[in-house]
Design a protein around this motif. Structure first.
Motif, PDB file in Angstrom:
ATOM      1  N   GLY A 339      -1.250  -9.873 -20.446  1.00  0.00           N
ATOM      2  CA  GLY A 339      -1.483  -9.569 -18.659  1.00  0.00           C
ATOM      3  C   GLY A 339      -0.658  -8.382 -18.154  1.00  0.00           C
ATOM      4  N   ARG A 340       0.135  -8.508 -18.886  1.00  0.00           N
ATOM      5  CA  ARG A 340       1.103  -8.143 -18.029  1.00  0.00           C
ATOM      6  C   ARG A 340       1.075  -6.049 -18.151  1.00  0.00           C
ATOM      7  NH1 ARG A 340       5.356 -11.464 -19.858  1.00  0.00           N
ATOM      8  NH2 ARG A 340       5.766 -10.671 -21.920  1.00  0.00           N
ATOM      9  N   GLN A 341       0.531  -6.454 -19.757  1.00  0.00           N
ATOM     10  CA  GLN A 341      -0.054  -4.672 -20.398  1.00  0.00           C
ATOM     11  C   GLN A 341      -0.440  -4.173 -19.401  1.00  0.00           C
ATOM     12  OE1 GLN A 341       1.927  -3.456 -23.960  1.00  0.00           O
ATOM     13  NE2 GLN A 341       2.069  -5.639 -24.945  1.00  0.00           N
ATOM     14  N   PHE A 342      -2.003  -4.878 -19.795  1.00  0.00           N
ATOM     15  CA  PHE A 342      -3.613  -5.362 -19.032  1.00  0.00           C
ATOM     16  C   PHE A 342      -2.978  -3.853 -17.514  1.00  0.00           C
ATOM     17  CE2 PHE A 342      -6.645  -5.908 -16.309  1.00  0.00           C
ATOM     18  CZ  PHE A 342      -7.533  -4.974 -17.013  1.00  0.00           C
ATOM     19  N   LEU A 343      -2.060  -5.338 -16.677  1.00  0.00           N
ATOM     20  CA  LEU A 343      -1.951  -4.500 -15.491  1.00  0.00           C
ATOM     21  C   LEU A 343      -1.085  -3.217 -15.604  1.00  0.00           C
ATOM     22  CD1 LEU A 343      -2.281  -6.057 -12.754  1.00  0.00           C
ATOM     23  CD2 LEU A 343       0.228  -6.795 -12.982  1.00  0.00           C
ATOM     24  N   ALA A 344       0.011  -2.804 -15.756  1.00  0.00           N
ATOM     25  CA  ALA A 344       0.055  -1.933 -16.675  1.00  0.00           C
ATOM     26  C   ALA A 344      -0.271  -1.137 -16.530  1.00  0.00           C
ATOM     27  CB  ALA A 344       1.732  -1.844 -17.547  1.00  0.00           C
ATOM     28  N   ARG A 345      -1.303  -0.831 -17.045  1.00  0.00           N
ATOM     29  CA  ARG A 345      -2.407  -0.418 -17.951  1.00  0.00           C
ATOM     30  C   ARG A 345      -3.209   0.131 -16.520  1.00  0.00           C
ATOM     31  NH1 ARG A 345      -1.650   2.514 -22.681  1.00  0.00           N
ATOM     32  NH2 ARG A 345      -0.178   1.252 -23.688  1.00  0.00           N
ATOM     33  N   ILE A 346      -3.296  -0.908 -15.701  1.00  0.00           N
ATOM     34  CA  ILE A 346      -4.133  -0.592 -14.575  1.00  0.00           C
ATOM     35  C   ILE A 346      -3.478   0.637 -13.185  1.00  0.00           C
ATOM     36  CG2 ILE A 346      -6.336  -1.570 -12.731  1.00  0.00           C
ATOM     37  CD1 ILE A 346      -6.966  -1.198 -15.286  1.00  0.00           C
ATOM     38  N   ARG A 347      -2.682  -0.244 -13.409  1.00  0.00           N
ATOM     39  CA  ARG A 347      -1.493   0.628 -12.307  1.00  0.00           C
ATOM     40  C   ARG A 347      -1.685   2.142 -12.341  1.00  0.00           C
ATOM     41  NH1 ARG A 347       2.641  -2.633 -13.282  1.00  0.00           N
ATOM     42  NH2 ARG A 347       2.745  -4.000 -12.259  1.00  0.00           N
ATOM     43  N   ALA A 348      -0.826   2.556 -14.132  1.00  0.00           N
ATOM     44  CA  ALA A 348      -0.958   4.069 -14.138  1.00  0.00           C
ATOM     45  C   ALA A 348      -2.303   4.249 -14.104  1.00  0.00           C
ATOM     46  CB  ALA A 348      -1.195   3.474 -15.400  1.00  0.00           C
ATOM     47  N   LYS A 349      -3.681   4.452 -14.918  1.00  0.00           N
ATOM     48  CA  LYS A 349      -5.103   4.253 -13.809  1.00  0.00           C
ATOM     49  C   LYS A 349      -5.204   4.420 -12.453  1.00  0.00           C
ATOM     50  CE  LYS A 349      -8.297   3.191 -15.994  1.00  0.00           C
ATOM     51  NZ  LYS A 349      -9.252   4.266 -16.897  1.00  0.00           N
ATOM     52  N   LEU A 350      -4.554   3.764 -11.737  1.00  0.00           N
ATOM     53  CA  LEU A 350      -4.801   3.853 -10.377  1.00  0.00           C
ATOM     54  C   LEU A 350      -3.068   5.251  -9.286  1.00  0.00           C
ATOM     55  CD1 LEU A 350      -5.347  -0.393  -8.789  1.00  0.00           C
ATOM     56  CD2 LEU A 350      -6.563   1.946  -8.643  1.00  0.00           C
ATOM     57  N   GLY A 351      -2.358   5.181 -10.455  1.00  0.00           N
ATOM     58  CA  GLY A 351      -1.578   6.474 -10.149  1.00  0.00           C
ATOM     59  C   GLY A 351       0.032   5.517  -9.740  1.00  0.00           C
ATOM     60  N   LEU A 352      -0.314   4.230  -9.184  1.00  0.00           N
ATOM     61  CA  LEU A 352       0.582   3.942  -8.366  1.00  0.00           C
ATOM     62  C   LEU A 352       2.455   3.534 -10.335  1.00  0.00           C
ATOM     63  CD1 LEU A 352      -1.403   0.797  -6.951  1.00  0.00           C
ATOM     64  CD2 LEU A 352      -0.343   3.078  -6.255  1.00  0.00           C
ATOM     65  N   GLN A 353       3.326   3.992 -10.050  1.00  0.00           N
ATOM     66  CA  GLN A 353       4.347   3.793 -10.754  1.00  0.00           C
ATOM     67  C   GLN A 353       5.458   2.802  -9.844  1.00  0.00           C
ATOM     68  OE1 GLN A 353       5.082   7.431  -8.729  1.00  0.00           O
ATOM     69  NE2 GLN A 353       3.173   7.489  -9.275  1.00  0.00           N
ATOM     70  N   GLN A 354       4.814   1.939  -9.056  1.00  0.00           N
ATOM     71  CA  GLN A 354       6.065   0.761  -9.271  1.00  0.00           C
ATOM     72  C   GLN A 354       5.026  -0.273  -9.241  1.00  0.00           C
ATOM     73  OE1 GLN A 354       9.283   1.486  -8.401  1.00  0.00           O
ATOM     74  NE2 GLN A 354       9.430   3.411  -8.616  1.00  0.00           N
ATOM     75  N   ALA A 355       5.836  -1.427 -10.165  1.00  0.00           N
ATOM     76  CA  ALA A 355       5.197  -3.188 -10.348  1.00  0.00           C
ATOM     77  C   ALA A 355       5.542  -3.529  -8.517  1.00  0.00           C
ATOM     78  CB  ALA A 355       5.488  -3.498 -11.323  1.00  0.00           C
ATOM     79  N   ARG A 356       4.518  -4.585  -8.186  1.00  0.00           N
ATOM     80  CA  ARG A 356       4.815  -5.036  -6.716  1.00  0.00           C
ATOM     81  C   ARG A 356       4.281  -6.627  -6.920  1.00  0.00           C
ATOM     82  NH1 ARG A 356       3.580  -0.066  -5.278  1.00  0.00           N
ATOM     83  NH2 ARG A 356       5.645   1.685  -4.072  1.00  0.00           N
ATOM     84  N   GLU A 357       4.694  -6.992  -6.120  1.00  0.00           N
ATOM     85  CA  GLU A 357       3.750  -8.464  -6.347  1.00  0.00           C
ATOM     86  C   GLU A 357       2.160  -8.360  -5.948  1.00  0.00           C
ATOM     87  OE1 GLU A 357       4.957 -12.840  -4.280  1.00  0.00           O
ATOM     88  OE2 GLU A 357       6.594 -11.126  -3.636  1.00  0.00           O
ATOM     89  N   GLY A 358       1.829  -8.038  -5.226  1.00  0.00           N
ATOM     90  CA  GLY A 358       0.847  -7.643  -4.861  1.00  0.00           C
ATOM     91  C   GLY A 358      -0.540  -6.998  -5.681  1.00  0.00           C
ATOM     92  N   ASP A 359      -0.276  -6.947  -7.078  1.00  0.00           N
ATOM     93  CA  ASP A 359      -1.499  -6.103  -7.575  1.00  0.00           C
ATOM     94  C   ASP A 359      -1.691  -6.465  -8.319  1.00  0.00           C
ATOM     95  OD1 ASP A 359       0.930  -3.833  -7.074  1.00  0.00           O
ATOM     96  OD2 ASP A 359       2.233  -3.459  -9.276  1.00  0.00           O
TER      97      ASP A 359
END
Length: 495
Positions: A339-359
């Motif tokens: 879950g953490r790694q998938f979310l990190a991958r999609i966050r990168a695809k969105l161009g978002l560098q900072q992890a946030r609670e609502g991601d």
């Protein structure tokens, strides 16, 4: 009497300078020594210079007849001791008993630490009812996808070359034979462990586990978390690698199609490319394998199937691990890690560098929108990358029927972009969202041309997929929407 030297007398550098024992050192319980079965009139179909360099092959090996003959299985490379390995496994969730390399023969391990295997090189003792051959169609697909996945940064077996032959092979119809030369640090599968565990061969099971640990997971010997239990540490390490691999598959939209335990790499590599597919329209329940009538390996089920396969591996390793609770603990982190790694991958695809609670909610909302309108998955991500660069989102909105719902999501997304920086986000997105993936119709076009002796489409695809994030001006059609006929392409286990 002395003779003048001639060009023919010039020494030719050996293709593989040296072999090392590798897997063969485990002993005869693990394999059957076997030479490949020759094919008539071989010819080159495709080659990869980068993999040749990885093996330490000499320059211009692609122009040498001894290479063509050796990688077709017609001649044996000096020092090679070819073998077919035995393993077992669960296929479509059912115990299948003994399996093994039914159409693959391992030539050995090079001095660079890479195993070289010929797929389609003839019958083995493990072929069961099969003919041990591969066809041109499936060999081209594996060759292209292995290298495409590598270029995307996804762990995978590699492909050195494909050779073809006019020899007939019967599948749904008569096709021509081919051999793909596969390369990996190891081809050991979950099924290797299942085989010896199922037979109660604990000495062989331990030898296999020790070999894998000492060669590929040496830190497991020093792990304090598992109180000196190197086998529990191994299970945990494989679980973590598998979670990372599945996160990458899901993020890029890759469907494997046949996630049997005998197709799962102990090193967390993508392996055994059969009825795979990159998503066109985003459909979480998409089934890419025509043979998968119950949808066991549907796209959205892949992460849970991988965990099920890990449970099978844990069961196989239990005689070495000792306690059921310890084995369970070794797998406990899988779901969270995925879950953490998938979310990190999609966050990168969105161009978002900072992890946030609502991601997680943001990503879930986006995936629901994509699924509701069956939006083309690769095109959406590439258009979104361009939209962030230009601040023009109309090309993205054109992909959706429910634009109001998309606009509501975009409001949240733009607020986050403002916090992280639009320019930085756009740069990250163009390095994360590929313009070119191996869609089924692109592979099919290359296959149809190759069957007529024209390998130019294959070569074009190979160049595009080797640099999938670049624009490649003049090749826009390869990044466009699939044609209507693409939906009729049927890929099965025989592919």
């Amino acid at each position: 009497m002395t003779f003048a030297s001639t060009p023919d007398a010039t020494p030719v550098a050996p293709l593989v300078p040296a072999w090392q024992p590798g897997f063969a050192a485990l002993g005869s319980a693990f394999f059957t020594p076997l030479r490949p079965t020759p094919l008539p009139q071989p010819h080159w179909v495709g080659t990869c210079a980068e993999v040749g360099a990885l093996l330490g092959l000499p320059e211009a090996w692609q122009q040498r007849d001894d290479a063509l003959q050796a990688f077709t299985g017609n001649t044996l490379l000096p020092g090679s001791q070819p073998l077919a390995s035995v393993y077992s496994g669960h296929q479509f969730g059912v115990w299948a008993g003994q399996l093994g390399d039914g159409r693959a023969i391992l030539l050995g391990e090079t001095a660079t630490g890479q195993e070289v295997q010929l797929k389609g090189s003839g019958r083995t003792p493990y072929s069961r009812m099969g003919d041990g051959r591969a066809v041109l169609r499936s060999s081209i697909r594996e060759f292209l996808c292995s290298e495409a996945m590598h270029a995307l940064g996804i762990p995978t077996t590699r492909a050195l070359c494909v050779t073809g032959s006019p020899a007939p092979v019967q599948r749904e119809e008569v096709e021509t034979a081919a051999v793909v030369t596969r390369v990996a640090p190891s081809f050991i599968r979950f099924g290797h462990f299942e085989h010896f565990a199922a037979r109660g061969q604990e000495a062989e099971l331990r030898a296999l586990a020790d070999y894998v640990i000492d060669r590929y997971y040496p830190n497991c010997r020093r792990s304090q978390e598992w109180e000196g239990n190197a086998y529990a540490a191994l299970l945990h390490a494989v679980s973590e690698r598998t979670a990372a691999l599945l996160a990458q598959w899901q993020a890029v939209g890759f469907c494997h199609g046949v996630m049997n335990t005998d197709n799962m790499s102990i090193l967390g590599l993508t392996m055994d490319y059969g009825p795979f597919q990159f998503l066109d329209a985003f459909d979480p329940g998409h089934i890419c394998n025509h043979s998968d009538v119950r949808g066991r390996y549907a796209f959205d089920r892949q992460p849970s199937v991988a965990y099920w396969n890990l449970l099978c591996l844990a069961q196989a390793l239990l005689p070495l691990i000792g306690e059921v609770d310890t084995a369970r603990a070794a797998l406990q982190s899988y779901e969270g890690s995925f879950g953490r790694q998938f979310l990190a991958r999609i966050r990168a695809k969105l161009g978002l560098q900072q992890a946030r609670e609502g991601d997680a909610a943001l990503v879930d909302g986006l995936l629901r929108l994509l699924a509701a309108d069956r939006v083309d998955y690769p095109i959406f991500w590439r258009r979104l990358s361009g939209a962030v660069a230009t601040e023009d989102f109309e090309p993205v909105r054109d992909l959706f029927l429910d634009r109001a719902a998309l606009d509501a999501w975009l409001l949240q997304y733009k607020e986050l972009l403002a916090l992280d920086g639009w320019a930085i986000a756009a740069d990250l997105m163009h390095k994360t969202n590929p313009r070119f993936v191996l869609r089924n119709h692109l592979g099919e076009q290359a296959i149809r041309a190759a069957k007529l002796g024209d390998f130019s489409e294959l070569q074009i695809l190979q160049r595009l997929l080797a640099r999938p994030f670049d624009d490649h001006p003049g090749h826009e059609a390869y990044a466009g929407f699939p044609p209507d006929w693409a939906s009729s392409i049927s890929i099965s286990c025989s592919s």
